[in-house]
Design a protein around this motif. Structure first.
Motif, PDB file in Angstrom:
ATOM      1  N   VAL A 190       0.846  -1.196   0.000  1.00  0.00           N
ATOM      2  CA  VAL A 190       0.000   0.000   0.000  1.00  0.00           C
ATOM      3  C   VAL A 190       0.884   1.250   0.000  1.00  0.00           C
ATOM      4  O   VAL A 190       1.780   1.364   0.839  1.00  0.00           O
ATOM      5  CB  VAL A 190      -0.927   0.019   1.229  1.00  0.00           C
ATOM      6  CG1 VAL A 190      -1.763   1.298   1.250  1.00  0.00           C
ATOM      7  CG2 VAL A 190      -1.821  -1.210   1.236  1.00  0.00           C
ATOM      8  N   PRO A 191       0.662   2.185  -0.910  1.00  0.00           N
ATOM      9  CA  PRO A 191       1.491   3.389  -0.940  1.00  0.00           C
ATOM     10  C   PRO A 191       1.198   4.290   0.249  1.00  0.00           C
ATOM     11  O   PRO A 191       0.118   4.217   0.843  1.00  0.00           O
ATOM     12  CB  PRO A 191       1.091   4.072  -2.250  1.00  0.00           C
ATOM     13  CG  PRO A 191      -0.307   3.594  -2.513  1.00  0.00           C
ATOM     14  CD  PRO A 191      -0.346   2.183  -1.990  1.00  0.00           C
ATOM     15  N   SER A 192       2.121   5.129   0.601  1.00  0.00           N
ATOM     16  CA  SER A 192       1.890   6.092   1.675  1.00  0.00           C
ATOM     17  C   SER A 192       1.041   7.245   1.150  1.00  0.00           C
ATOM     18  O   SER A 192       0.997   7.506  -0.050  1.00  0.00           O
ATOM     19  CB  SER A 192       3.219   6.628   2.208  1.00  0.00           C
ATOM     20  OG  SER A 192       3.964   7.238   1.158  1.00  0.00           O
ATOM     21  N   PRO A 197      -6.783  13.336   7.397  1.00  0.00           N
ATOM     22  CA  PRO A 197      -6.305  13.496   8.770  1.00  0.00           C
ATOM     23  C   PRO A 197      -7.351  13.582   9.870  1.00  0.00           C
ATOM     24  O   PRO A 197      -7.012  13.431  11.034  1.00  0.00           O
ATOM     25  CB  PRO A 197      -5.503  14.818   8.701  1.00  0.00           C
ATOM     26  CG  PRO A 197      -6.119  15.561   7.570  1.00  0.00           C
ATOM     27  CD  PRO A 197      -6.548  14.531   6.579  1.00  0.00           C
ATOM     28  N   VAL A 198      -8.641  13.829   9.531  1.00  0.00           N
ATOM     29  CA  VAL A 198      -9.601  14.008  10.614  1.00  0.00           C
ATOM     30  C   VAL A 198     -10.770  13.025  10.476  1.00  0.00           C
ATOM     31  O   VAL A 198     -10.677  11.880  10.902  1.00  0.00           O
ATOM     32  CB  VAL A 198     -10.115  15.468  10.694  1.00  0.00           C
ATOM     33  CG1 VAL A 198     -11.002  15.656  11.924  1.00  0.00           C
ATOM     34  CG2 VAL A 198      -8.941  16.441  10.780  1.00  0.00           C
ATOM     35  N   PHE A 199     -11.855  13.420   9.844  1.00  0.00           N
ATOM     36  CA  PHE A 199     -13.065  12.602   9.857  1.00  0.00           C
ATOM     37  C   PHE A 199     -13.004  11.391   8.918  1.00  0.00           C
ATOM     38  O   PHE A 199     -13.691  10.404   9.138  1.00  0.00           O
ATOM     39  CB  PHE A 199     -14.285  13.461   9.526  1.00  0.00           C
ATOM     40  CG  PHE A 199     -14.513  14.568  10.513  1.00  0.00           C
ATOM     41  CD1 PHE A 199     -14.886  14.289  11.821  1.00  0.00           C
ATOM     42  CD2 PHE A 199     -14.313  15.885  10.156  1.00  0.00           C
ATOM     43  CE1 PHE A 199     -15.075  15.298  12.748  1.00  0.00           C
ATOM     44  CE2 PHE A 199     -14.508  16.913  11.076  1.00  0.00           C
ATOM     45  CZ  PHE A 199     -14.882  16.617  12.383  1.00  0.00           C
ATOM     46  N   ASP A 200     -12.203  11.484   7.880  1.00  0.00           N
ATOM     47  CA  ASP A 200     -12.097  10.382   6.928  1.00  0.00           C
ATOM     48  C   ASP A 200     -10.751   9.683   7.045  1.00  0.00           C
ATOM     49  O   ASP A 200     -10.119   9.347   6.048  1.00  0.00           O
ATOM     50  CB  ASP A 200     -12.321  10.893   5.498  1.00  0.00           C
ATOM     51  CG  ASP A 200     -13.727  11.415   5.288  1.00  0.00           C
ATOM     52  OD1 ASP A 200     -14.676  10.747   5.746  1.00  0.00           O
ATOM     53  OD2 ASP A 200     -13.883  12.493   4.685  1.00  0.00           O
ATOM     54  N   LYS A 201     -10.323   9.463   8.272  1.00  0.00           N
ATOM     55  CA  LYS A 201      -9.087   8.716   8.510  1.00  0.00           C
ATOM     56  C   LYS A 201      -9.180   7.353   7.830  1.00  0.00           C
ATOM     57  O   LYS A 201     -10.263   6.757   7.755  1.00  0.00           O
ATOM     58  CB  LYS A 201      -8.872   8.517  10.017  1.00  0.00           C
ATOM     59  CG  LYS A 201      -8.585   9.794  10.800  1.00  0.00           C
ATOM     60  CD  LYS A 201      -8.487   9.479  12.288  1.00  0.00           C
ATOM     61  CE  LYS A 201      -8.281  10.736  13.119  1.00  0.00           C
ATOM     62  NZ  LYS A 201      -6.915  11.242  13.036  1.00  0.00           N
ATOM     63  N   LEU A 202      -8.057   6.851   7.352  1.00  0.00           N
ATOM     64  CA  LEU A 202      -8.057   5.573   6.665  1.00  0.00           C
ATOM     65  C   LEU A 202      -8.571   4.458   7.562  1.00  0.00           C
ATOM     66  O   LEU A 202      -9.375   3.615   7.142  1.00  0.00           O
ATOM     67  CB  LEU A 202      -6.647   5.247   6.157  1.00  0.00           C
ATOM     68  CG  LEU A 202      -6.498   3.942   5.370  1.00  0.00           C
ATOM     69  CD1 LEU A 202      -7.460   3.886   4.193  1.00  0.00           C
ATOM     70  CD2 LEU A 202      -5.057   3.782   4.893  1.00  0.00           C
ATOM     71  N   SER A 253       1.458   0.375  14.499  1.00  0.00           N
ATOM     72  CA  SER A 253       0.452   1.294  13.951  1.00  0.00           C
ATOM     73  C   SER A 253      -0.428   0.630  12.899  1.00  0.00           C
ATOM     74  O   SER A 253      -1.444   1.196  12.496  1.00  0.00           O
ATOM     75  CB  SER A 253       1.138   2.518  13.330  1.00  0.00           C
ATOM     76  OG  SER A 253       1.903   3.222  14.279  1.00  0.00           O
ATOM     77  N   GLY A 254      -0.024  -0.539  12.417  1.00  0.00           N
ATOM     78  CA  GLY A 254      -0.822  -1.237  11.418  1.00  0.00           C
ATOM     79  C   GLY A 254      -0.839  -0.546  10.072  1.00  0.00           C
ATOM     80  O   GLY A 254      -1.780  -0.691   9.289  1.00  0.00           O
ATOM     81  N   GLY A 255       0.226   0.204   9.772  1.00  0.00           N
ATOM     82  CA  GLY A 255       0.331   0.833   8.463  1.00  0.00           C
ATOM     83  C   GLY A 255      -0.357   2.171   8.343  1.00  0.00           C
ATOM     84  O   GLY A 255      -0.378   2.764   7.262  1.00  0.00           O
ATOM     85  N   VAL A 256      -0.936   2.661   9.443  1.00  0.00           N
ATOM     86  CA  VAL A 256      -1.659   3.933   9.404  1.00  0.00           C
ATOM     87  C   VAL A 256      -1.245   4.787  10.602  1.00  0.00           C
ATOM     88  O   VAL A 256      -1.285   4.332  11.743  1.00  0.00           O
ATOM     89  CB  VAL A 256      -3.185   3.726   9.429  1.00  0.00           C
ATOM     90  CG1 VAL A 256      -3.907   5.067   9.382  1.00  0.00           C
ATOM     91  CG2 VAL A 256      -3.630   2.848   8.264  1.00  0.00           C
ATOM     92  N   GLN A 257      -0.853   6.028  10.332  1.00  0.00           N
ATOM     93  CA  GLN A 257      -0.504   6.970  11.395  1.00  0.00           C
ATOM     94  C   GLN A 257      -1.155   8.314  11.093  1.00  0.00           C
ATOM     95  O   GLN A 257      -1.055   8.828   9.970  1.00  0.00           O
ATOM     96  CB  GLN A 257       1.022   7.125  11.497  1.00  0.00           C
ATOM     97  CG  GLN A 257       1.705   5.841  11.957  1.00  0.00           C
ATOM     98  CD  GLN A 257       3.213   5.908  11.884  1.00  0.00           C
ATOM     99  OE1 GLN A 257       3.781   6.563  11.030  1.00  0.00           O
ATOM    100  NE2 GLN A 257       3.877   5.203  12.811  1.00  0.00           N
ATOM    101  N   GLY A 259      -4.184   8.810  10.640  1.00  0.00           N
ATOM    102  CA  GLY A 259      -5.262   8.616   9.669  1.00  0.00           C
ATOM    103  C   GLY A 259      -4.787   8.436   8.244  1.00  0.00           C
ATOM    104  O   GLY A 259      -5.604   8.304   7.329  1.00  0.00           O
ATOM    105  N   ILE A 260      -3.461   8.402   8.030  1.00  0.00           N
ATOM    106  CA  ILE A 260      -2.888   8.340   6.687  1.00  0.00           C
ATOM    107  C   ILE A 260      -1.927   7.155   6.593  1.00  0.00           C
ATOM    108  O   ILE A 260      -1.153   6.891   7.527  1.00  0.00           O
ATOM    109  CB  ILE A 260      -2.140   9.654   6.367  1.00  0.00           C
ATOM    110  CG1 ILE A 260      -3.104  10.847   6.469  1.00  0.00           C
ATOM    111  CG2 ILE A 260      -1.496   9.608   4.989  1.00  0.00           C
ATOM    112  CD1 ILE A 260      -2.428  12.196   6.406  1.00  0.00           C
ATOM    113  N   SER A 261      -1.966   6.428   5.476  1.00  0.00           N
ATOM    114  CA  SER A 261      -1.088   5.275   5.315  1.00  0.00           C
ATOM    115  C   SER A 261       0.372   5.719   5.277  1.00  0.00           C
ATOM    116  O   SER A 261       0.714   6.760   4.714  1.00  0.00           O
ATOM    117  CB  SER A 261      -1.440   4.511   4.033  1.00  0.00           C
ATOM    118  OG  SER A 261      -1.243   5.328   2.884  1.00  0.00           O
ATOM    119  N   ASN A 262       1.256   4.912   5.891  1.00  0.00           N
ATOM    120  CA  ASN A 262       2.677   5.267   5.950  1.00  0.00           C
ATOM    121  C   ASN A 262       3.553   4.377   5.072  1.00  0.00           C
ATOM    122  O   ASN A 262       4.780   4.447   5.125  1.00  0.00           O
ATOM    123  CB  ASN A 262       3.171   5.240   7.398  1.00  0.00           C
ATOM    124  CG  ASN A 262       3.122   3.844   8.015  1.00  0.00           C
ATOM    125  OD1 ASN A 262       2.765   2.871   7.350  1.00  0.00           O
ATOM    126  ND2 ASN A 262       3.461   3.738   9.290  1.00  0.00           N
ATOM    127  N   GLY A 263       2.931   3.524   4.262  1.00  0.00           N
ATOM    128  CA  GLY A 263       3.687   2.670   3.355  1.00  0.00           C
ATOM    129  C   GLY A 263       4.005   1.301   3.898  1.00  0.00           C
ATOM    130  O   GLY A 263       4.456   0.416   3.155  1.00  0.00           O
TER     131      GLY A 263
END
Length: 293
Positions: A190-192, A197-202, A253-257, A259-263
């Motif tokens: 999964v790309p970063s 960042p807020v209501f629609d966090k991944l 973090s399970g790939g998400v920090q 609310g955004i993917s970190n790669g």
């Protein structure tokens, strides 16, 4: 939402529907459904058009008469009472929209999304059973393969634990009861930068989708609830440079920090309650509040 010119054959959808199909093993639902898919719109000459894709799958093993004795009775832990309370009317000849049959659409659409993600970003997605009742497998989401998952009927990539799970499920069925479990899923590659960042966090979008699956009662990502047993210094995912790519040494973090993917690999889990339909007498009431069984 599917973009145009994605090569798509109905058999690619059918392959995933066959994995979901009831009656395929001694531990699954014994309903007999072929679940043959037909693409009705959105695909032309083997390519998606960019318009909505409509896929039809018709029921074959309908048993409405089996529900006759439940016409006025609220089945424990089913949606009978809540539907009646909300709408004042319900279709008692089955589970309606609360039925696990509803997952057909998710699987069919998911097959297309899975192919699109693989083609556009080389994303690989593997899902598997991690736990049944108190039996939990030891699985590395970074290395688990689809072949390992498909090697047994319970779809647990730990062979020894899979055998124990199958035997426990058989015993529960013999007792007229049911068991719950945990399904884990990993998305690799999964790309970063995905997510808001807020209501629609991944993780919020993932949780919304997974928690809406029938019988799902819990959602976790990365360390999930087990993270409360760790200190901040233990839980923090340290960064390092791997040949010019920013990586983390752990993946709590399970790939998400933020609310955004970190790669890193996205790892999520879903807890499913024991199936509500069991072969035991249970206390309940009818539509008039009279006690019955």
């Amino acid at each position: 939402g599917c973009p145009p010119r994605l090569p798509l054959d109905v058999e690619e959808v059918q392959k995933e529907l066959d994995r979901r199909r009831p009656g395929q093993s001694e531990i699954s639902s014994q309903r007999r459904e072929s679940d043959r898919a037909v693409i009705l719109s959105g695909v032309f000459e083997g390519l998606t058009l960019g318009t909505p894709i409509l896929i039809g799958v018709w029921n074959e093993d309908q048993r409405s008469k089996d529900y006759e004795h439940m016409r006025t009775v609220f089945r424990p832990s089913h949606a009978d009472y809540t539907y009646q309370a909300k709408y004042g009317i319900r279709n008692w000849m089955g589970g309606g929209r609360a039925s696990a049959r509803e997952t057909l659409g998710r699987v069919a659409a998911g097959a297309i999304a899975k192919k699109l993600l693989a083609q556009e970003w080389s994303v690989e997605i593997v899902g598997y059973v991690r736990q049944i009742w108190k039996l939990e497998a030891d699985i590395d989401p970074n290395t688990v393969t689809t072949d390992e998952v498909e090697a047994n009927i319970v779809r647990c990539p730990d062979p020894d634990m899979a055998n124990a799970m199958v035997e426990r499920i058989k015993q529960s069925r013999k007792d007229g009861d049911s068991l719950g479990g945990v399904v884990e899923c990993v998305a690799r590659g999964v790309p970063s930068g995905l997510g808001e960042p807020v209501f629609d966090k991944l993780e919020a979008d993932l949780g919304r989708g997974i928690l809406s699956i029938p019988a799902c009662k819990g959602f976790g990502i990365g360390s999930g609830f087990s993270g409360i047993l760790m200190t901040g210094s233990e839980h923090n995912d340290a960064f390092y440079n791997e040949g010019g790519r920013i990586r983390t040494r752990t993946n709590h973090s399970g790939g998400v920090q933020g609310g955004i993917s970190n790669g890193e690999n996205i790892v999520v889990r879903a807890a499913f309650k024991p199936t509500a339909t069991i072969m035991r007498p249970q206390e309940t009431v009818d539509e008039w509040g009279d006690k019955t069984v």
